[in-house]
Design a protein around this motif. Structure first.
Motif, PDB file in Angstrom:
ATOM      1  N   ALA A 249       0.818  -1.217   0.000  1.00  0.00           N
ATOM      2  CA  ALA A 249       0.000   0.000   0.000  1.00  0.00           C
ATOM      3  C   ALA A 249       0.852   1.268   0.000  1.00  0.00           C
ATOM      4  CB  ALA A 249      -0.937   0.000   1.208  1.00  0.00           C
ATOM      5  N   ARG A 250       2.174   1.119   0.105  1.00  0.00           N
ATOM      6  CA  ARG A 250       3.124   2.242   0.083  1.00  0.00           C
ATOM      7  C   ARG A 250       2.819   3.255   1.186  1.00  0.00           C
ATOM      8  NH1 ARG A 250       3.471   3.124  -6.529  1.00  0.00           N
ATOM      9  NH2 ARG A 250       4.360   1.066  -6.962  1.00  0.00           N
ATOM     10  N   ILE A 251       2.543   2.729   2.360  1.00  0.00           N
ATOM     11  CA  ILE A 251       2.262   3.559   3.532  1.00  0.00           C
ATOM     12  C   ILE A 251       3.559   3.769   4.301  1.00  0.00           C
ATOM     13  CG2 ILE A 251       1.029   3.636   5.738  1.00  0.00           C
ATOM     14  CD1 ILE A 251      -1.188   1.983   4.395  1.00  0.00           C
ATOM     15  N   ALA A 309       2.503   2.226  11.425  1.00  0.00           N
ATOM     16  CA  ALA A 309       2.206   2.790  10.115  1.00  0.00           C
ATOM     17  C   ALA A 309       2.061   4.300  10.204  1.00  0.00           C
ATOM     18  CB  ALA A 309       0.930   2.169   9.554  1.00  0.00           C
ATOM     19  N   ARG A 310       2.228   4.938   9.035  1.00  0.00           N
ATOM     20  CA  ARG A 310       2.109   6.400   8.928  1.00  0.00           C
ATOM     21  C   ARG A 310       3.028   7.115   9.931  1.00  0.00           C
ATOM     22  NH1 ARG A 310      -2.581   3.910   8.037  1.00  0.00           N
ATOM     23  NH2 ARG A 310      -3.602   4.335   6.050  1.00  0.00           N
ATOM     24  N   MET A 311       4.200   6.570  10.060  1.00  0.00           N
ATOM     25  CA  MET A 311       5.195   7.105  11.011  1.00  0.00           C
ATOM     26  C   MET A 311       6.293   7.833  10.222  1.00  0.00           C
ATOM     27  SD  MET A 311       6.297   7.401  14.150  1.00  0.00           S
ATOM     28  CE  MET A 311       5.180   6.265  14.969  1.00  0.00           C
ATOM     29  N   ARG A 312       6.469   9.129  10.509  1.00  0.00           N
ATOM     30  CA  ARG A 312       7.551   9.893   9.878  1.00  0.00           C
ATOM     31  C   ARG A 312       8.845   9.693  10.674  1.00  0.00           C
ATOM     32  NH1 ARG A 312       5.078  15.729  10.217  1.00  0.00           N
ATOM     33  NH2 ARG A 312       4.926  14.942  12.365  1.00  0.00           N
ATOM     34  N   PRO A 313       9.989   9.842  10.013  1.00  0.00           N
ATOM     35  CA  PRO A 313      11.258   9.641  10.729  1.00  0.00           C
ATOM     36  C   PRO A 313      11.391  10.538  11.958  1.00  0.00           C
ATOM     37  CG  PRO A 313      11.641   9.655   8.371  1.00  0.00           C
ATOM     38  CD  PRO A 313      10.203  10.021   8.555  1.00  0.00           C
ATOM     39  N   GLN A 314      10.888  11.787  11.880  1.00  0.00           N
ATOM     40  CA  GLN A 314      11.020  12.694  13.027  1.00  0.00           C
ATOM     41  C   GLN A 314      10.141  12.276  14.209  1.00  0.00           C
ATOM     42  OE1 GLN A 314      10.042  13.446   9.943  1.00  0.00           O
ATOM     43  NE2 GLN A 314       8.510  15.093   9.858  1.00  0.00           N
ATOM     44  N   ASP A 315       9.185  11.358  13.972  1.00  0.00           N
ATOM     45  CA  ASP A 315       8.337  10.873  15.066  1.00  0.00           C
ATOM     46  C   ASP A 315       8.902   9.635  15.737  1.00  0.00           C
ATOM     47  OD1 ASP A 315       6.471  12.873  14.492  1.00  0.00           O
ATOM     48  OD2 ASP A 315       5.456  11.605  13.002  1.00  0.00           O
ATOM     49  N   ALA A 316       9.936   9.065  15.150  1.00  0.00           N
ATOM     50  CA  ALA A 316      10.481   7.812  15.670  1.00  0.00           C
ATOM     51  C   ALA A 316      11.004   7.921  17.097  1.00  0.00           C
ATOM     52  CB  ALA A 316      11.567   7.289  14.737  1.00  0.00           C
ATOM     53  N   SER A 344      17.366  -3.102  24.330  1.00  0.00           N
ATOM     54  CA  SER A 344      18.095  -2.506  23.229  1.00  0.00           C
ATOM     55  C   SER A 344      17.150  -2.381  22.047  1.00  0.00           C
ATOM     56  CB  SER A 344      19.294  -3.374  22.848  1.00  0.00           C
ATOM     57  OG  SER A 344      20.199  -3.469  23.938  1.00  0.00           O
ATOM     58  N   LEU A 345      17.169  -1.242  21.369  1.00  0.00           N
ATOM     59  CA  LEU A 345      16.212  -0.961  20.310  1.00  0.00           C
ATOM     60  C   LEU A 345      16.946  -0.616  19.026  1.00  0.00           C
ATOM     61  CD1 LEU A 345      13.789   1.369  22.315  1.00  0.00           C
ATOM     62  CD2 LEU A 345      13.590  -1.091  21.979  1.00  0.00           C
ATOM     63  N   GLY A 346      16.357  -1.042  17.926  1.00  0.00           N
ATOM     64  CA  GLY A 346      16.845  -0.661  16.610  1.00  0.00           C
ATOM     65  C   GLY A 346      15.672  -0.270  15.744  1.00  0.00           C
ATOM     66  N   VAL A 347      15.747   0.881  15.057  1.00  0.00           N
ATOM     67  CA  VAL A 347      14.625   1.369  14.273  1.00  0.00           C
ATOM     68  C   VAL A 347      15.081   1.688  12.856  1.00  0.00           C
ATOM     69  CG1 VAL A 347      14.985   3.751  15.069  1.00  0.00           C
ATOM     70  CG2 VAL A 347      12.756   3.065  14.135  1.00  0.00           C
ATOM     71  N   VAL A 348      14.212   1.343  11.889  1.00  0.00           N
ATOM     72  CA  VAL A 348      14.391   1.763  10.503  1.00  0.00           C
ATOM     73  C   VAL A 348      13.043   2.264  10.004  1.00  0.00           C
ATOM     74  CG1 VAL A 348      16.305   0.202   9.979  1.00  0.00           C
ATOM     75  CG2 VAL A 348      13.948  -0.570   9.650  1.00  0.00           C
ATOM     76  N   CYS A 349      13.073   3.203   9.076  1.00  0.00           N
ATOM     77  CA  CYS A 349      11.845   3.781   8.538  1.00  0.00           C
ATOM     78  C   CYS A 349      11.773   3.560   7.039  1.00  0.00           C
ATOM     79  CB  CYS A 349      11.775   5.282   8.833  1.00  0.00           C
ATOM     80  SG  CYS A 349      11.656   5.666  10.599  1.00  0.00           S
ATOM     81  N   ASP A 350      10.569   3.381   6.538  1.00  0.00           N
ATOM     82  CA  ASP A 350      10.322   3.291   5.104  1.00  0.00           C
ATOM     83  C   ASP A 350       9.389   4.439   4.747  1.00  0.00           C
ATOM     84  OD1 ASP A 350      10.403   1.125   2.645  1.00  0.00           O
ATOM     85  OD2 ASP A 350       8.578   2.339   2.642  1.00  0.00           O
ATOM     86  N   PRO A 351       9.774   5.315   3.784  1.00  0.00           N
ATOM     87  CA  PRO A 351       8.979   6.511   3.510  1.00  0.00           C
ATOM     88  C   PRO A 351       7.689   6.246   2.759  1.00  0.00           C
ATOM     89  CG  PRO A 351      10.828   6.376   1.993  1.00  0.00           C
ATOM     90  CD  PRO A 351      11.002   5.264   2.968  1.00  0.00           C
ATOM     91  N   GLU A 366      11.611  -8.420   4.624  1.00  0.00           N
ATOM     92  CA  GLU A 366      12.771  -9.083   5.237  1.00  0.00           C
ATOM     93  C   GLU A 366      13.947  -8.109   5.385  1.00  0.00           C
ATOM     94  OE1 GLU A 366      13.250 -11.839   6.664  1.00  0.00           O
ATOM     95  OE2 GLU A 366      11.364 -12.859   6.221  1.00  0.00           O
ATOM     96  N   GLU A 367      14.140  -7.249   4.374  1.00  0.00           N
ATOM     97  CA  GLU A 367      15.232  -6.273   4.459  1.00  0.00           C
ATOM     98  C   GLU A 367      15.025  -5.299   5.621  1.00  0.00           C
ATOM     99  OE1 GLU A 367      15.285  -4.434   0.665  1.00  0.00           O
ATOM    100  OE2 GLU A 367      16.051  -6.217  -0.398  1.00  0.00           O
ATOM    101  N   LEU A 368      13.766  -4.824   5.785  1.00  0.00           N
ATOM    102  CA  LEU A 368      13.484  -3.906   6.889  1.00  0.00           C
ATOM    103  C   LEU A 368      13.723  -4.577   8.237  1.00  0.00           C
ATOM    104  CD1 LEU A 368      10.246  -2.104   5.621  1.00  0.00           C
ATOM    105  CD2 LEU A 368      12.471  -1.052   6.022  1.00  0.00           C
ATOM    106  N   LEU A 369      13.253  -5.822   8.385  1.00  0.00           N
ATOM    107  CA  LEU A 369      13.440  -6.533   9.652  1.00  0.00           C
ATOM    108  C   LEU A 369      14.932  -6.776   9.913  1.00  0.00           C
ATOM    109  CD1 LEU A 369      10.501  -9.108   9.389  1.00  0.00           C
ATOM    110  CD2 LEU A 369      10.666  -7.181  10.977  1.00  0.00           C
TER     111      LEU A 369
END
Length: 401
Positions: A249-251, A309-316, A344-351, A366-369
């Protein structure tokens, strides 16, 4: 009146009687259902003939062993004695053979005693005239179907003027009996159709319930297959499915990989039961604090994943603080134990967005995980490195000593 005399009698039916018969038969054929039809027959006979008391006995099913008294028009004691009683078919056929033929009707000048046939004897003083109708008289109109089946009888009594009715009255009764047979057969077919319809409706309802139960069971099984049995959170299967849906859905979204620090030490020190309870409490805290997240999952051991979902990088950063509070905000109390946790936390965002990206949704998921997992381990290593440096600084001897 003998059968020959009955046949030779001149029959003149009054026009008023014909009108009454027509109205009565209209009511009979308009009735819906067997019982309503039989009641209309009984009432129609009393309204269109001189007879004031009528009893209708019928078989509810073709060739039934017993016939039932289904309709009675008469005094209350007649209703109380007759309505709802049964009569064996064989007894009724035997009883009819003993009557005097008045055309298609059967007449008795005194009550016969046929076992199984219930007789109502009215209590009244007859007129003192030669043609008086007497309490012991009995008149019946047999109701035969086209195939000769005895489907019932109409029993007539108490002419209103107290006299034996003229022949035209019995001619009307014969006509009424013919129409009554048609109405009863149609009513029986209607009742059978209703029973068939109700049976089909019950079967359809049972089938619907069985299908719904099977669907619910399959839904439960599918849900169980997508849930972590210890915490009730999503498992890796559901995590992968939902993540792929969001990517298709490209969210925009954020994936956070979470790992409890020193969980092995908890298991080794306090046992796996305590370790399992720590995971249950932690999972419940995550689900409660991150209710708006699309997925909160446990994918094995002490590893959790959150997809927002609908999470911007600045909200992370705000999301990471909520997750950290779920792990470390309050100690976990189990019996007399009070365990302080960290993670311990690791975060990545997809625009997200409309631009196409290489690879399938499954590959991108799989790449995001994997990226979030690497970020988490980098965080864990850096924290461990800082911890070791602090330990070295505390234990290093004083250079000037």
């Amino acid at each position: 009146m003998s059968d020959e005399a009955y046949a030779d009698a001149e029959v003149r039916i009054p026009r008023s009687a014909l009108g009454s018969v027509q109205r009565a038969l209209i009511a009979v054929h308009a009735a819906v259902g067997l019982r309503a039809t039989l009641q209309a027959i009984a009432e129609g006979v009393t309204s269109s003939t001189p007879y004031a008391e009528v009893t209708v006995t019928t078989a509810r099913e073709p060739d039934a062993v017993d016939l039932y008294v289904e309709a009675v028009v008469g005094p209350p004691d007649a209703l109380a004695q007759l309505l709802g009683t049964t009569c064996p078919r064989a007894a009724l056929i035997e009883h009819l053979t003993g009557g005097e033929a008045w055309g298609a009707l059967r007449f008795w000048s005194h009550f016969g005693q046929t076992e199984g046939v219930i007789m109502y004897v009215p209590d009244y003083e007859p007129l003192d005239v030669p043609d008086a109708w007497r309490p012991e008289y009995e008149l019946m109109a047999p109701l035969y179907g086209p195939d000769g089946e005895l489907i019932g009888t109409m029993s007539l009594d108490r002419p209103r003027d107290g006299r034996i009715p003229p022949p035209w009255a019995n001619q009307i009764l014969e006509l009424f009996a013919e129409q009554a047979v048609i109405a009863i057969l149609n009513a029986r077919r209607h009742e059978q159709a209703l029973r068939t319809m109700r049976t089909l409706e019950r079967e359809a309802a049972d089938l619907h319930a069985a299908v719904a139960e099977q669907f619910a069971r399959e839904t439960d099984l599918r849900d169980e297959a997508r849930r972590d049995p210890l915490t009730g959170l999503a498992n890796r299967v559901l995590l992968q499915e939902r993540l792929e849906e969001l990517l298709i859905a490209r969210i925009p979204l954020a994936v956070v990989f979470c790992d409890l620090d020193h969980f092995k030490r908890i298991n080794d020190t306090h046992g796996h039961l305590v370790g399992d309870e720590v995971l249950r409490v932690t999972g419940a805290r995550l689900a409660r604090r991150l209710a708006a997240a699309d997925v909160v999952a446990r994918i094995g051991g002490d590893e959790f994943v959150v997809v927002a979902a609908r999470m911007r990088p600045q909200d992370a950063p705000a999301l990471l603080r909520r997750i950290d509070e779920a792990f470390a905000g309050d100690p976990v109390r189990i019996g007399h134990l009070e365990l302080h946790l960290s993670c311990s936390l690791g975060v990545v965002c997809d625009p997200g967005g409309a631009e196409g990206r290489p690879g399938s949704a499954a590959q991108r998921a799989e790449e995001l995980l994997s990226s979030a997992d690497r970020e988490m381990y980098a965080h864990k290593r850096s924290r461990a490195g800082v911890h070791r440096l602090l330990q070295l600084a505390e234990t290093k001897p004083d250079a000037e000593g």
